[in-house]
Design an enzyme around this catalytic site. Structure first.
Site, mmCIF file in Angstrom:
data_model
loop_
_atom_site.group_PDB
_atom_site.id
_atom_site.type_symbol
_atom_site.label_atom_id
_atom_site.label_comp_id
_atom_site.label_asym_id
_atom_site.label_seq_id
_atom_site.Cartn_x
_atom_site.Cartn_y
_atom_site.Cartn_z
ATOM 1 N N LYS A 52 0.842 -1.209 0.000
ATOM 2 C CA LYS A 52 0.000 0.000 0.000
ATOM 3 C C LYS A 52 0.872 1.252 0.000
ATOM 4 O O LYS A 52 0.588 2.232 -0.690
ATOM 5 C CB LYS A 52 -0.928 -0.015 1.228
ATOM 6 C CG LYS A 52 -2.087 -1.001 1.059
ATOM 7 C CD LYS A 52 -2.825 -1.326 2.340
ATOM 8 C CE LYS A 52 -3.798 -2.480 2.086
ATOM 9 N NZ LYS A 52 -4.404 -3.047 3.284
ATOM 10 N N GLN A 96 -4.792 -2.224 9.670
ATOM 11 C CA GLN A 96 -4.613 -3.530 9.029
ATOM 12 C C GLN A 96 -5.083 -4.653 9.956
ATOM 13 O O GLN A 96 -4.658 -4.731 11.110
ATOM 14 C CB GLN A 96 -3.123 -3.713 8.672
ATOM 15 C CG GLN A 96 -2.822 -4.948 7.871
ATOM 16 C CD GLN A 96 -3.429 -4.910 6.455
ATOM 17 O OE1 GLN A 96 -3.343 -3.921 5.749
ATOM 18 N NE2 GLN A 96 -4.041 -6.011 6.056
ATOM 19 N N ASP A 119 -11.298 1.868 3.811
ATOM 20 C CA ASP A 119 -11.506 0.417 3.663
ATOM 21 C C ASP A 119 -13.000 0.095 3.529
ATOM 22 O O ASP A 119 -13.362 -1.013 3.136
ATOM 23 C CB ASP A 119 -10.965 -0.328 4.900
ATOM 24 C CG ASP A 119 -9.609 -0.977 4.634
ATOM 25 O OD1 ASP A 119 -9.249 -1.139 3.448
ATOM 26 O OD2 ASP A 119 -8.921 -1.330 5.614
#
Ligand code: NAP
Length: 293
Positions: A52, A96, A119
């Protein structure tokens, strides 16, 4: 059979994002910024976060990785979430997953400000997606919709079977394919581990989306002639012919199925790169929304 080359399309979209960022900067504004919060030393999580960071730098975004040890307390992580929520330089951030077992993933995800939740995991964004309102859609289903759209695949009135119902892939995927939109307007059947006659159901699908995490599960007998097959799965299987000792395979037995399909995604190089690019698109969207305020 036409290959749905996610890698090539992701490259095209990244070039488009790059051009937009160059325009933003030439207008004297700061570039978009994405922050990733990483807890512990989980190997795959470190790889995803590293990717990312690299993606951000390639398109000209600012990015930062905040690393915490496995022992960090939930309260300390919450403080970080609050700080990022209030930082006007941060357009979007992700925590994450998985988090260590002493933390409540859901409580952390719900603390993220929905307009920074790139997300798309916050219940407000999930609700907006279900209602067809503007919000953030999780990267994997968003990337798949983009892949179908850019290949002008007609989905209207088609029978779409989704294997899997996870909150990050299967569930949002089914919602999006059933939406009154193009791509969308499918008749959707969502299947899972308790589904009876899964093979028979899949064999009727015009569009089959496999997201169950079982290597090469979908065989020839499960695919209708001319079907569009989207393979979300990524699993490592042993391969002694490779230097690494393994290779990546999807949930679909590509060799057995490819010739029956009108379109199929490869693994790797299909859904994966589109997922990474969709996160960049969400971050760019978050940036523009913040600039409008
Ligand atoms: P997950 O949370 O483990 O969910 C798997 C789903 O598949 C569950 O709903 C499960 O049913 C269902 N399932 C499992 N075995 C089944 C079977 N034999 N028959 C029918 N349904 C079955 O997995 P996920 O996070 O959605 O990920 C799925 C796969 O996609 C994994 O391989 C993952 O690595 C991959 N993935 C790829 C990307 C990408 O960018 N390419 C992104 C995310 C995930 P129950 O609900 O009944 O348990």
């Amino acid at each position: 059979m036409q290959l749905l080359d996610g890698k090539a399309l992701a490259g095209t979209i990244r070039n488009e994002i790059c051009a937009e960022v160059a325009q933003i900067i030439s207008n004297g504004q700061r570039p978009p910024k994405l922050v990733a919060v990483l807890v512990g030393n989980d190997g795959p999580s470190q790889t995803y976060v590293g990717a990312k960071e690299k993606d951000c730098s390639e398109v000209g975004f600012d990015s930062e990785v905040l690393r915490f040890s496995e022992e960090v307390s939930e309260a300390e992580l919450m403080d970080t979430v609050e700080r990022l929520n209030g930082d006007p330089q941060v357009d979007g951030f992700i925590v994450q997953l998985p988090l260590p077992s002493h933390m409540n993933d859901q409580r952390i995800l719900e603390a993220i400000r929905p307009d920074k939740d790139v997300d798309g995991f916050h219940p407000e964004n999930v609700g907006k997606m279900a209602l067809g309102l503007e919000g953030f859609v999780p990267a994997t289903p968003a990337g798949i919709v983009e892949l179908l759209k850019r290949h002008a695949i007609d989905t209207e009135g088609k029978l779409c079977v989704v294997i899997g119902r996870s909150s990050i892939v299967g569930m949002p995927m089914a919602l999006l394919m059933g939406k009154n939109a193009q791509p969308g307007n499918c008749t959707v059947v969502q299947t899972h581990s308790r589904t009876k006659d899964l093979k028979g159901i899949c064999a009727q699908a015009d569009i089959l989306i496999a997201a169950l995490g079982r290597p090469c599960f979908v065989g020839e007998e499960m695919v209708k002639d001319g079907a569009v097959v989207i393979d979300v799965g990524i699993s490592r299987i042993e391969d002694t012919s490779r230097k690494s000792g393994f290779r990546l395979v999807g949930d679909v037995d590509f060799e057995a199925v490819a010739n029956k399909c009108s379109y199929i995604t490869p693994v790797p190089g299909g859904v994966g790169p589109m997922t990474r690019t969709a996160l960049l698109q969400n971050t760019l969207q978050a940036y523009y929304r913040h600039q409008e305020k």
